[in-house]
Every structure is written in structure tokens, then in C-alpha cells.
Scaffold this active site. Structure first.
Site, PDB file in Angstrom:
ATOM      1  N   GLN A 144      16.614  91.469  42.448  1.00 53.99           N
ATOM      2  CA  GLN A 144      15.600  92.059  41.576  1.00 53.99           C
ATOM      3  C   GLN A 144      15.886  93.536  41.326  1.00 53.99           C
ATOM      4  O   GLN A 144      15.996  94.329  42.260  1.00 53.99           O
ATOM      5  CB  GLN A 144      14.205  91.922  42.190  1.00 53.99           C
ATOM      6  CG  GLN A 144      13.740  90.481  42.349  1.00 53.99           C
ATOM      7  CD  GLN A 144      14.007  89.919  43.724  1.00 53.99           C
ATOM      8  OE1 GLN A 144      15.041  90.219  44.333  1.00 53.99           O
ATOM      9  NE2 GLN A 144      13.093  89.099  44.222  1.00 53.99           N
ATOM     10  N   ASP A 193      15.415  85.270  35.422  1.00 50.64           N
ATOM     11  CA  ASP A 193      14.049  85.703  35.105  1.00 50.64           C
ATOM     12  C   ASP A 193      14.045  87.057  34.403  1.00 50.64           C
ATOM     13  O   ASP A 193      13.239  87.940  34.716  1.00 50.64           O
ATOM     14  CB  ASP A 193      13.205  85.811  36.391  1.00 50.64           C
ATOM     15  CG  ASP A 193      13.250  84.559  37.243  1.00 50.64           C
ATOM     16  OD1 ASP A 193      13.457  83.471  36.698  1.00 50.64           O
ATOM     17  OD2 ASP A 193      13.070  84.680  38.475  1.00 50.64           O
ATOM     18  N   GLN A 201      18.949  90.551  37.168  1.00 51.24           N
ATOM     19  CA  GLN A 201      17.729  89.837  37.532  1.00 51.24           C
ATOM     20  C   GLN A 201      16.515  90.742  37.312  1.00 51.24           C
ATOM     21  O   GLN A 201      16.498  91.899  37.723  1.00 51.24           O
ATOM     22  CB  GLN A 201      17.781  89.390  38.998  1.00 51.24           C
ATOM     23  CG  GLN A 201      16.560  88.590  39.437  1.00 51.24           C
ATOM     24  CD  GLN A 201      16.736  87.955  40.806  1.00 51.24           C
ATOM     25  OE1 GLN A 201      17.841  87.870  41.330  1.00 51.24           O
ATOM     26  NE2 GLN A 201      15.648  87.490  41.379  1.00 51.24           N
ATOM     27  N   ASP A 202      15.486  90.187  36.641  1.00 48.87           N
ATOM     28  CA  ASP A 202      14.221  90.904  36.408  1.00 48.87           C
ATOM     29  C   ASP A 202      14.412  92.152  35.552  1.00 48.87           C
ATOM     30  O   ASP A 202      13.891  93.233  35.865  1.00 48.87           O
ATOM     31  CB  ASP A 202      13.552  91.278  37.732  1.00 48.87           C
ATOM     32  CG  ASP A 202      13.024  90.076  38.495  1.00 48.87           C
ATOM     33  OD1 ASP A 202      13.140  88.954  37.979  1.00 48.87           O
ATOM     34  OD2 ASP A 202      12.504  90.265  39.601  1.00 48.87           O
ATOM     35  N   THR A 250      10.101  94.940  44.113  1.00 41.72           N
ATOM     36  CA  THR A 250      10.400  94.758  42.689  1.00 41.72           C
ATOM     37  C   THR A 250       9.632  95.733  41.817  1.00 41.72           C
ATOM     38  O   THR A 250      10.180  96.311  40.869  1.00 41.72           O
ATOM     39  CB  THR A 250      10.082  93.313  42.267  1.00 41.72           C
ATOM     40  OG1 THR A 250      10.820  92.405  43.093  1.00 41.72           O
ATOM     41  CG2 THR A 250      10.454  93.076  40.816  1.00 41.72           C
ATOM     42  N   TRP A 275       6.812  80.998  37.139  1.00 36.76           N
ATOM     43  CA  TRP A 275       6.662  81.895  38.278  1.00 36.76           C
ATOM     44  C   TRP A 275       5.335  81.643  38.993  1.00 36.76           C
ATOM     45  O   TRP A 275       5.242  81.718  40.209  1.00 36.76           O
ATOM     46  CB  TRP A 275       6.753  83.337  37.778  1.00 36.76           C
ATOM     47  CG  TRP A 275       6.683  84.384  38.853  1.00 36.76           C
ATOM     48  CD1 TRP A 275       6.989  84.238  40.174  1.00 36.76           C
ATOM     49  CD2 TRP A 275       6.299  85.745  38.676  1.00 36.76           C
ATOM     50  NE1 TRP A 275       6.810  85.435  40.833  1.00 36.76           N
ATOM     51  CE2 TRP A 275       6.395  86.371  39.936  1.00 36.76           C
ATOM     52  CE3 TRP A 275       5.890  86.504  37.569  1.00 36.76           C
ATOM     53  CZ2 TRP A 275       6.077  87.725  40.128  1.00 36.76           C
ATOM     54  CZ3 TRP A 275       5.594  87.837  37.759  1.00 36.76           C
ATOM     55  CH2 TRP A 275       5.688  88.437  39.021  1.00 36.76           C
ATOM     56  N   ARG A 298      11.336  79.481  33.733  1.00 31.74           N
ATOM     57  CA  ARG A 298      10.792  78.711  34.840  1.00 31.74           C
ATOM     58  C   ARG A 298       9.418  79.276  35.207  1.00 31.74           C
ATOM     59  O   ARG A 298       9.132  80.455  34.969  1.00 31.74           O
ATOM     60  CB  ARG A 298      11.730  78.739  36.053  1.00 31.74           C
ATOM     61  CG  ARG A 298      12.030  80.107  36.637  1.00 31.74           C
ATOM     62  CD  ARG A 298      12.843  79.981  37.905  1.00 31.74           C
ATOM     63  NE  ARG A 298      13.197  81.291  38.475  1.00 31.74           N
ATOM     64  CZ  ARG A 298      13.683  81.441  39.706  1.00 31.74           C
ATOM     65  NH1 ARG A 298      13.874  80.380  40.488  1.00 31.74           N
ATOM     66  NH2 ARG A 298      13.993  82.641  40.164  1.00 31.74           N
TER      67      ARG A 298
END
Length: 572
Positions: A363, A407, A385-386, A333, A477, A475
Site C-alpha cells: 500500500q 486496488d 498498490q492503492d 495506508t 473491499w 474486488r
């Protein structure tokens, strides 16, 4: 009556940013200690031992703290000697850790590219720690304990970053098996001591800032302050150069760039990476790179030595930097980002950052920011994502658009998003969407994600299908995840539960999530989850501590850039 004296001690660590200036302790010597003409021998040792014991009292790893200090602080309580000793030992240990990483990488050559990537990341992160350690020593200069609270905010920020850099290294080994897992376990062992010592350093500074208030020293969060040993010029620290002031407020035509990038050949360069070669190492003046309209398909790294870089575009959708690296595509990531920023005092305006890997590649970071005192204004950050990795240090976002699925704003910076728009995109059929995933791992870290006067809504492609999915404010992490959404418009895209659990071992008792004075159909809190860490309500006074003025110490550096800025609460 006894007299007050101060002993300053340093703590060595494999991965430790700025700890040497964090170790300051008050020791009360009775007047009898100096009676009878005692020599410097046993009395000095005794004083040092007492200082160590008192210093380590508030830490979570007391034995580690005392062992480290007594092994490096024998027979001296002189502040300068201890700081220099701790600096030398720390750099030595970091060097050993880097060497171990290189040996591991050599042993695994050509066997697992993901592990090689993780090991290379660890090496870089350890080098970042050395850089930050030297920065801390240079900045503090002549350390005066009576002015320690001038330094506390910066030290807490850097120590929080030290913890995060270490965690980021170890995250690269997650989800591995077999021989790769063994390497990850070995790296975890290498960094265990440093993790404990870094946590101890943050505990010591936190305790120190609280204790010194009893000596009528101005508190770390009270009133105006001077940044380290920098002098003040025009109300701002000297690193806010005259050339930097007001740049984000000025029209593009009024800004004189150092370099112009244009795909049509009308600038000095056709790529941003070519332009970055012109940036002076550790420059003190703002270096303006004007990137004309166009789509720039390149991976850009504004390195640790590139301070004061300002990326200026022709508009957040007209000038775009794009890439497609992803976890599924073979990258950890940390290294998926299209643009990564490590140099301090980064600014960006009217420019877009994008990762086009798509939801199926998981990610895939569009922008990673690890820059301290960074400001982004009227930028667009798009991914799935990310999307945005707000990694470490102090960051301020104003009037930016950030889109994604899972996220899509994550990391462990102290980050305030003011008047920004978060757009939820269509995820994979098996996914839910989470706007935030904050990564605080230590209860004393001065980090968190703050959304202030923002809008959380649906991207156009998500609107017709949003009933088929669930979307959440965020959420947790990490165990001490901390997020506040305040004075914001929350559309009907957010599930009534508000927050989603992390799949894995995260403590729902120690997180800190709050909502304050929000509006819109998604802001109704009646059916929110009831985890112990969910704040059912907070006072305006608590909310105020998360505004840019207090949470980022923003008054001392943000107004100088000229970006629109509200230091305190916003009455929407």
C-alpha cells in the site's frame, strides 16, 4: 381529522457528522390530544416518546436509537432545543474519544510506531467529525422541515462520510497482534456505539426523504435544488464564487495565481508547502497555486481549513509531486499519501501526483482526496498498490490518467470518473491486478465508484507480460461495495471473470457491481462471475442514476468550474 405537526430530534454520537439535522419526524396528533386544557407536562413527554419511537422505526439499531434519544430528549420536542442539545452532547462525546485516543497513545509510546500512527489518525478523524458537525449546523441555520429535501443530498453525503471516517480509524489497527491488537480491540469498543448511531442517522434521513414525498414535497433526487441555506447566484450556490467560475476551462496563461511555485526561483516559493502557508483559513475565494514544471519531492497536506484551493500545473507529466511512503516502510495506508486533500472544493488541473514506493512496498498512496465538491481535470496519478484513495464525499475526475496494480482506485467516496484512462502496471509475481476496490459499508450510503466513458488498458511495461497475470475490474473491499463501469473501452487486459473476490470475510450477496454498454475485447460478459451481487444487466434508467448529474448532484456545482462535463449518459 387530526392535524400534522413535526418534531425534530437529534441523536448524540461519539463519531457523528451532521446527525443533529438528520433527525426529523412527522407525528400525527389527534385533536383530542389538545382537548381539556392539558398542561405541557405529561402531554409533552408523551409526544416526545411517540416521536422517538416513530423516528427509530426504520433504523437497524432501534434500541440504541431509542435509548440515545430518550436520554437526551426528555420533556422537549422543540426542534431548536433538541438540535442544540444533540450538538453539545455530540461534541462532548467526541472530545472524550479524542482524550481516550491520546491516553492510549501515551501508554504505548515508543513501543509500536504503527499503532501510534493509527491512534494519531483516529484523533484527526474524530476532529474531522467535529468540524463537519459544526459545518452542518452552521449551514442549515434556520431549519425548515418543509424544505428538508433541499438538504437531503448533503446530509446523506456527510453521514456517509461519518461512517467512513470511523471505519478508516479502525482500519489502522488491522493485521496487528499482541498488545497492539488489544489497543485495536479497545478502540473498536469505543466506537461501537457511534457506529450504530451514525448508521441510524443515515437510516432516518433516508426514510425521511422517502416519507416527505407523500406530503408533496419535492424529492431529494428530483429537479434542481438549493444547497442548504446558501442563496443562488447565477444558477450556482454562493460558495461558487465569481472568481472560481470557469477556472478549469481557462488557459494557464489566463489564470491569475495567488502564489507561484517554481524550483528555479522564478516564483515566490520553491516548494508547495511554503505556498500553502499563504492559504487563508476557511477562505471563501478560490486560492490559485500555480506550480511550474518540475518534480517536487515533498509531502503535501491541504488541510481541513484550506477550502477552495486550486493546484494548477504546466501539464500532468511536466509538473509532478512525488513521494515514496508505504505500508512496508512503516506507515498506515491513510498516511502513505504523497498528497492528501481534506479542504472542501478542491480543484486540480494539469498536474501529476506520484508514489514511487513500487509494487514490493504494497500500500502506497499517491493522492488521497477527502474533499467534498472536488474536481480534478487532466491530472496524472501514478503508483502501484492503492494509487488513488477516493476517500469520502463527492468527487469528479475528468480526462485523468490513473495507473497502478492492486486496488489502485479505492475508497468510499461518491466518485465519477469521466473520460479517464486507467492503466494497469506490472505487479509482483504473486499478485493479480484490480482496478477498483470500493469500500461501502452501509447499504444506505450514497457512495460508489463510477467509470463512465473511460479506457481500461495496459501500461507499456505490462503489455509484454500481461499473459502471465490476471487483472480484474475490481474486488469488493467492504460488504456493500458498489461499482459501475459504463460506456467504457475495456481492452483485453481484463480477465473474462471480470471481478475478483476479496481475501477475507466479505459478503458477495450484498455488493452491487454492474457493467453497462461497454466496448472492447474485455467488455464481453459471457463468462463473468455469478455472485448474487453481480447485476446481470441494468436498464438505461438505472445507469442514469449513476451519472454525475444525479449521483453527485453535479449540475449545481461542476459546470461552474468550467471543466468539460457531461451530466447524463454518454453515447460512445
Amino acid at each position: 381529522m387530526g392535524k400534522k405537526s413535526v418534531a425534530v430530534a437529534g441523536v448524540c454520537s461519539i463519531l457523528l457528522v451532521a446527525m443533529v439535522v438528520a433527525v426529523t419526524v412527522g407525528v400525527t396528533r389527534k385533536s383530542s390530544d389538545n382537548a381539556g386544557g392539558s398542561s405541557a407536562g405529561s402531554g409533552q413527554v408523551s409526544t416526545s416518546t411517540k416521536a422517538v419511537q416513530q423516528l427509530c422505526q426504520p433504523t437497524d439499531y432501534k434500541q440504541t436509537c431509542e435509548t440515545a434519544l430518550t436520554s437526551t430528549a426528555v420533556n422537549t420536542s422543540d426542534p431548536k432545543q433538541l438540535i442544540q442539545l444533540a450538538f453539545n452532547v455530540t461534541v462532548s462525546h467526541i472530545g472524550e474519544a479524542i482524550k481516550n485516543s491520546s491516553l492510549l497513545q501515551k501508554a504505548q509510546a515508543s513501543k509500536d510506531p504503527m499503532i501510534q500512527d493509527a491512534l494519531e489518525n483516529c484523533k484527526e478523524l474524530l476532529e474531522f467529525s467535529i468540524n463537519d458537525l459544526k459545518k452542518s449546523i452552521d449551514a442549515v441555520g434556520s431549519f425548515d422541515v418543509t424544505k428538508v429535501n433541499d438538504y437531503v443530498t448533503d446530509l446523506k453525503t456527510w453521514l456517509s462520510g461519518a461512517i467512513t471516517y470511523q471505519q478508516t480509524c479502525l482500519e489502522g489497527f488491522e493485521n496487528t497482534t499482541g498488545a497492539s491488537r488489544e489497543i485495536g480491540d479497545q478502540m473498536t469498543k469505543y466506537l461501537q456505539l457511534s457506529g450504530e448511531l451514525t448508521s441510524n442517522g443515515l437510516a432516518i434521513i433516508t426514510e425521511l426523504s422517502q416519507s416527505l414525498s407523500t406530503f408533496n414535497v419535492q424529492g431529494a433526487t428530483g429537479g434542481s435544488r438549493k444547497l442548504l441555506s446558501d442563496e443562488i447566484s447565477g444558477g450556482f450556490p454562493t460558495w461558487v464564487s465569481a472568481g472560481r467560475r470557469g477556472l478549469l476551462q481557462a488557459a494557464t496563461a489566463a489564470v491569475k495565481p495567488n502564489v507561484v511555485v517554481a524550483q528555479d526561483g522564478s516564483g515566490q516559493y520553491k516548494t508547495i508547502n511554503e505556498a500553502l502557508q499563504e492559504v487563508p483559513n476557511n477562505g471563501n475565494n478560490t486560492f490559485v497555486i500555480y506550480v511550474k514544471a518540475g518534480v517536487y519531492n515533498e509531502y503535501v497536506n491541504i488541510s481541513k481549513s484550506m477550502d477552495n484551493v486550486y493546484l494548477l500545473g504546466d501539464g500532468p507529466t511536466a509538473t509532478k509531486i512525488t513521494g515514496s511512503r508505504s505500508y512496508v516502510g512503516g506507515y498506515n495506508t491513510f498516511t502513505t499519501s504523497t498528497v492528501s486533500v481534506d479542504g472542501d472544493r478542491f480543484m486540480a488541473k494539469d498536474i501529476g501526483f506520484e508514489n514511487t514506493a513500487g509494487a514490493a512496498k504494497h500500500q502506497a498512496v499517491a493522492l488521497r482526496v477527502s474533499s467534498d465538491w472536488s474536481v480534478l481535470y487532466n491530472c496524472q496519478i501514478d503508483g502501484y498498490q492503492d494509487t488513488l484513495y477516493a476517500h469520502v464525499h463527492r468527487q469528479f475526475y475528468r480526462e485523468c490518467v490513473i495507473s497502478g496494480t492492486v486496488d489502485f482506485i479505492f475508497g468510499n467516496a461518491a466518485a465519477v470518473f469521466q473520460n479517464c484512462k486507467m492503466l494497469i502496471r506490472k505487479p509482483l509475481d504473486t499478485q493479480s491486478c484490480m482496478v477498483t476496490a470500493q469500500g461501502r459499508t452501509d447499504k444506505r450510503q450514497v457512495t460508489g465508484t463510477v467509470l463512465q466513458n473511460c479506457t481500461i488498458s495496459a501500461a507499456p511495461e505490462y503489455i509484454p507480460v500481461q499473459a502471465e497475470f490476471q487483472s480484474y475490474l475490481g474486488r469488493p473491499w467492504k460488504n456493500f461495495s458498489r461499482t459501475l463501469v459504463m460506456n467504457s473501452q475495456i481492452d483485453n487486459v481484463i480477465d473474462p471473470a471480470g471481478w475478483s473476490e476479496w481475501i477475507g470475510d466479505v459478503n458477495l450477496n450484498t455488493l452491487w457491481y454492474a457493467e453497462f454498454n461497454n466496448r472492447g475485447p474485455g467488455a464481453v460478459t459471457t463468462n463473468r462471475v455469478t455472485w448474487p451481487g453481480i447485476q446481470k444487466s441494468i436498464t438505461p434508467q438505472v445507469a442514469q442514476t449513476f451519472t454525475a448529474s444525479q449521483f453527485l448532484d453535479g449540475d449545481s456545482w461542476i459546470p461552474a468550474t468550467g471543466v468539460p462535463y457531461v451530466p447524463g449518459m454518454i453515447n460512445a
